[in-house]
Design a protein around this motif. Structure first.
Motif, mmCIF file in Angstrom:
data_model
loop_
_atom_site.group_PDB
_atom_site.id
_atom_site.type_symbol
_atom_site.label_atom_id
_atom_site.label_comp_id
_atom_site.label_asym_id
_atom_site.label_seq_id
_atom_site.Cartn_x
_atom_site.Cartn_y
_atom_site.Cartn_z
ATOM 1 N N GLY A 236 42.361 34.719 42.434
ATOM 2 C CA GLY A 236 41.234 33.871 42.035
ATOM 3 C C GLY A 236 39.900 34.588 42.029
ATOM 4 O O GLY A 236 38.880 34.000 41.714
ATOM 5 N N HIS A 237 39.920 35.896 42.361
ATOM 6 C CA HIS A 237 38.676 36.666 42.279
ATOM 7 C C HIS A 237 38.828 37.737 41.207
ATOM 8 O O HIS A 237 39.952 38.059 40.784
ATOM 9 N N SER A 238 37.696 38.274 40.806
ATOM 10 C CA SER A 238 37.751 39.304 39.763
ATOM 11 C C SER A 238 36.570 40.255 39.874
ATOM 12 O O SER A 238 35.618 39.995 40.618
ATOM 13 N N TYR A 239 36.712 41.353 39.130
ATOM 14 C CA TYR A 239 35.576 42.289 39.034
ATOM 15 C C TYR A 239 35.628 42.951 37.647
ATOM 16 O O TYR A 239 36.624 43.585 37.294
ATOM 17 N N ALA A 240 34.565 42.746 36.879
ATOM 18 C CA ALA A 240 34.439 43.338 35.529
ATOM 19 C C ALA A 240 35.679 43.062 34.677
ATOM 20 O O ALA A 240 36.154 43.933 33.949
ATOM 21 N N GLY A 241 36.195 41.859 34.793
ATOM 22 C CA GLY A 241 37.330 41.474 33.948
ATOM 23 C C GLY A 241 38.688 41.799 34.548
ATOM 24 O O GLY A 241 39.713 41.424 33.996
ATOM 25 N N PHE A 242 38.712 42.477 35.679
ATOM 26 C CA PHE A 242 39.989 42.802 36.331
ATOM 27 C C PHE A 242 40.169 41.902 37.549
ATOM 28 O O PHE A 242 39.204 41.611 38.265
ATOM 29 N N ARG A 243 41.400 41.462 37.754
ATOM 30 C CA ARG A 243 41.671 40.545 38.864
ATOM 31 C C ARG A 243 41.512 41.261 40.206
ATOM 32 O O ARG A 243 41.931 42.415 40.354
ATOM 33 N N VAL A 244 40.922 40.555 41.175
ATOM 34 C CA VAL A 244 40.825 41.069 42.546
ATOM 35 C C VAL A 244 41.694 40.161 43.415
ATOM 36 O O VAL A 244 41.417 38.972 43.543
ATOM 37 N N ASN A 245 42.764 40.712 43.921
ATOM 38 C CA ASN A 245 43.679 39.921 44.749
ATOM 39 C C ASN A 245 43.577 40.362 46.199
ATOM 40 O O ASN A 245 43.567 41.566 46.495
ATOM 41 N N ALA A 246 43.504 39.355 47.064
ATOM 42 C CA ALA A 246 43.549 39.649 48.503
ATOM 43 C C ALA A 246 45.025 39.679 48.877
ATOM 44 O O ALA A 246 45.773 38.761 48.520
ATOM 45 N N ILE A 247 45.429 40.737 49.586
ATOM 46 C CA ILE A 247 46.865 40.881 49.826
ATOM 47 C C ILE A 247 47.136 41.505 51.191
ATOM 48 O O ILE A 247 46.293 42.262 51.727
ATOM 49 N N ASP A 248 48.277 41.197 51.728
ATOM 50 C CA ASP A 248 48.681 41.750 53.022
ATOM 51 C C ASP A 248 48.858 43.271 52.898
ATOM 52 O O ASP A 248 49.345 43.762 51.869
ATOM 53 N N GLU A 249 48.493 43.993 53.946
ATOM 54 C CA GLU A 249 48.528 45.465 53.884
ATOM 55 C C GLU A 249 49.946 46.031 53.736
ATOM 56 O O GLU A 249 50.123 47.173 53.313
ATOM 57 N N ASN A 250 50.952 45.208 54.079
ATOM 58 C CA ASN A 250 52.339 45.659 53.909
ATOM 59 C C ASN A 250 52.687 45.924 52.438
ATOM 60 O O ASN A 250 53.696 46.560 52.130
ATOM 61 N N ILE B 95 42.158 43.755 47.753
ATOM 62 C CA ILE B 95 41.359 43.770 48.995
ATOM 63 C C ILE B 95 42.234 43.205 50.106
ATOM 64 O O ILE B 95 43.240 42.540 49.833
ATOM 65 N N PRO B 96 41.892 43.440 51.357
ATOM 66 C CA PRO B 96 42.732 42.922 52.448
ATOM 67 C C PRO B 96 42.751 41.389 52.444
ATOM 68 O O PRO B 96 41.751 40.755 52.114
ATOM 69 N N LEU B 97 43.888 40.832 52.814
ATOM 70 C CA LEU B 97 44.057 39.375 52.800
ATOM 71 C C LEU B 97 42.978 38.694 53.656
ATOM 72 O O LEU B 97 42.353 37.732 53.215
ATOM 73 N N LYS B 98 42.749 39.267 54.838
ATOM 74 C CA LYS B 98 41.829 38.616 55.768
ATOM 75 C C LYS B 98 40.387 38.649 55.265
ATOM 76 O O LYS B 98 39.584 37.785 55.618
ATOM 77 N N SER B 99 40.084 39.654 54.441
ATOM 78 C CA SER B 99 38.695 39.758 53.990
ATOM 79 C C SER B 99 38.323 38.589 53.077
ATOM 80 O O SER B 99 37.160 38.254 52.934
ATOM 81 N N PHE B 100 39.333 37.956 52.463
ATOM 82 C CA PHE B 100 39.051 36.808 51.598
ATOM 83 C C PHE B 100 38.345 35.711 52.401
ATOM 84 O O PHE B 100 37.384 35.108 51.929
#
Lengths: 416, 227
Positions: free
Chosen positions: A104-118, A205-210
């Motif tokens: 649900g986030h993005s940057y310059a047209g590219f998706r930004v996903n928060a995800i688990d580090e695993n 980006i890290p899940l928790k940072s969301f």
């Protein structure tokens, strides 16, 4: 002179119509070949083991929308899944591991996903393939470890000139005009090596940072501390294997029980993606039909070229008959010319088709992250040469029969 | 005998009935003999040559060439027989336009079973007709007379037993006509090959020892028929 020399001589003598016939066949074949190749590679790209995902735990809504969002970074998630419910699913005896994410986030047209580090250590984007940051593989830097760190997919990094150390502020949303998290500057710490999958076009980006991003409100920020209230967009699930790598059959029971609940749904990409192709199947058919029509038009041109060449060459063929060539020989000459033109056109067309895939594949890769190989041998590559040669012979049959029936005296001798 | 014709009859069938064109009771040509058939245009001389070449089946009679009954063979065998034993020279349009002079000579032996197209031999023949230096030229780059000389070389390349020449000088001026006929006769003599020339020009006829007046040979013509 040998038979083949006579054929080549004739083709060279009528070089313009020969060249036009070969080029027109080549263009038709190239179109057909490239369309089939791109189509098959698209299917392969979309169905390659669900891009390493056995199942996706997602919110209630369209399963196709969930697959497109979770795997291809398209569309938007239709809702959220409770963290507690995800943990419950994770404890199921058929689930081996899970990687939760928030989209649900993005940057310059590219998706930004928060995800688990695993994601960077245990996730396999293709069977046996893990993400790499090694320079030898084309990567840079490392996976994120801190809250305000990010990594970029290879294609996203290339197009946005991202290098480790560069910072950005994510946009809250995926549409133009959505607000930017101006107070949340995140630093890129790594570029992933190319994978040939849509992950190349995403930023992670890290899940928790969301939960700590400013502007989401206290309710979301509380999720960072309180698991009871925490929500995610979904999770990639790895299902346990039984013998010979076969997925645990209990997945169907798990799917049934999750889908019966009001909390979430379990989507199996390999079940959903074929449905996508059945929806867009008619587009496929139309494009294939057009390509086929162009190829048939090219063969019609070959027929016309041979017929007009025959008209020009009646005297030559009659002269060959007079020199001792049999009816079968002159018919064979016409068929061999047709054979040569169709074979040369088909071979050139296949080569051109691969060139189109090579060039077109680069454009598609830049847009979608999906990788297309010019070396891919499609079904068309296997069948197009014999089929075009056969059709070429059919196109040459009428002029050849006319050559067979050619009257020597009518076309040669002066009357005295 | 290289050619032996008996009771040859060719009729064209029209609505009004059969129309005789050729009627030749008997006619022979010996091996290595050189003959000219002269007569007015439209008298059927070329038609006779076409029959002897196996290109036109007669209505009746026997046509033996090199000891073989020509029309007892299938068309395909007749084509091969022609390829092996006969050469045919026309008044014009003898050469393949997309081929050089040398290639035009070489193709003369291509359809002759047993004869291997030999580049050196073809060059020698071009030299014999005085065109070795033009071997790489295309017909469009040569005069009609030169083209006819290439045709003579092509006719000889497969070492035929008989050359049929239908008005070979029809497109040439008198000076070149004599030159071409003399060349043809000499070359046939050198290659032990019989020659039948059809011409309506008396100047050409005078070059030959055996001259045949077609009006006397063809009974249909003598009876007031003809083509």
């Amino acid at each position: 002179m040998k038979f083949r020399q006579i054929v080549l001589k004739s083709l060279c003598h009528h070089w313009l119509s020969t060249a036009l016939a070969i080029v027109s066949i080549a263009l038709g074949v190239a179109l057909l070949d490239s369309v089939v190749s791109l189509r098959e590679q698209t299917h392969r790209n979309f169905t390659q083991e669900g891009l390493g995902v056995d199942a996706i735990l997602g919110p209630k809504g369209s399963p196709l929308q969930i697959v497109l969002n979770a795997l291809y970074h398209l569309e938007e998630m239709p809702g959220k899944v409770k963290w507690t419910y995800y943990k419950k699913v994770l404890s199921s005896e058929v689930v081996e591991s899970g990687i939760p994410f928030i989209t649900g986030h993005s940057y310059a047209g590219f998706r930004v996903n928060a995800i688990d580090e695993n994601f960077f250590t245990s996730f396999e984007y293709l069977p046996g393939q893990h993400f790499s940051f090694a320079p030898a593989d084309g990567g840079q830097g490392r996976a994120f470890s801190g809250n305000k760190e990010a990594v970029a997919g290879h294609e996203a990094a290339r197009l946005l000139n991202i290098t480790p150390g560069k910072t950005f502020n994510p946009t809250c949303g995926v549409n133009a005009g959505d607000p930017v998290h101006v107070n949340d500057t995140i630093t890129f710490v790594g570029i992933m090596a190319p994978t040939g999958t849509p992950h190349d076009r995403a930023i992670y980006i890290p899940l928790k940072s969301f939960y700590t991003l400013g502007g989401h409100g206290g309710e979301v920020q509380e999720m960072a501390q309180n698991e009871e209230h925490r929500e995610i967009s979904g999770a990639y699930l790895k299902i346990k294997r039984i013998r010979n790598g076969v997925i645990h059959p209990g997945i169907q029971d798990l799917k049934y029980s999750i889908n019966q609940s009001s909390q979430a749904q379990l989507v199996i990409p390999n079940e959903v993606l074929p449905r996508l192709f059945s929806i867009i199947g008619w587009v496929d058919l139309v494009i294939m039909g057009i390509a086929l029509l162009v190829t048939l038009l090219a063969l019609l041109f070959l027929f016309i070229a041979l017929l007009s060449a025959l008209r020009e060459r009646r005297r030559d063929l009659a002269l060959l008959r007079c020199l001792g060539a049999t009816r079968r020989t002159v018919m064979g000459l016409m068929l061999c010319e047709s054979l040569f033109m169709s074979a040369a056109g088909a071979a050139l067309g296949i080569a051109l088709g691969h060139l189109i895939v090579s060039i077109g594949g680069e454009f598609i890769r830049a847009e979608t992250g999906l990788r297309f190989s010019a070396a891919y041998v499609s079904t068309a590559d296997l069948y197009i040469l014999p089929v075009v040669i056969l059709l070429g012979l059919l196109a040459g049959a009428v002029p050849a029969v006319q050559a067979y029936r050619l009257g020597v005296l009518k076309n040669l001798t002066p009357i005295s | 005998m290289i050619v032996k014709i008996k009771e040859l009859l060719l009729e064209y069938r029209t609505g009004a009935g059969a129309f005789p064109v050729l009627e030749i009771p008997e006619w022979t040509i010996g091996a290595q003999e050189q003959v000219v058939i002269f007569g007015p245009s439209g008298s059927g001389k070329s038609t006779l040559l076409n029959i002897v070449a196996g290109l036109l089946p007669p209505t009746g009679g026997s046509v033996e060439v090199c000891g073989c009954e020509l029309f007892g063979m299938s068309e395909s065998l007749r084509d091969k027989f022609r390829g092996r034993n006969l050469s045919y020279i026309f008044q014009s349009f003898n050469l393949l336009q997309g081929y050089t002079a040398l290639e035009n000579v070489l193709i003369g032996a291509t359809f002759s079973p047993g004869a291997r197209p030999d580049r050196n031999q073809a060059m020698l023949l071009l030299e014999r007709v005085g065109l070795a230096h033009r071997h790489h030229h295309y017909p469009s780059q040569m005069s009609i007379g030169e083209q006819q000389r290439v045709t003579i070389a092509r006719a000889l390349v497969k070492k035929p037993k008989l050359i049929l020449a239908d008005e070979p000088t029809g497109s040439l001026d008198p000076h070149h006509s004599g030159e071409v006929v003399r060349l043809l006769r000499e070359a046939c003599g050198e290659h032990n090959c019989a020659l039948v020339v059809v011409s309506h020009e008396t100047i050409i006829a005078r070059e030959f020892e055996r001259q045949i007046d077609f009006r006397q040979l063809n009974r249909a013509q003598a009876d007031g028929g003809g083509k």
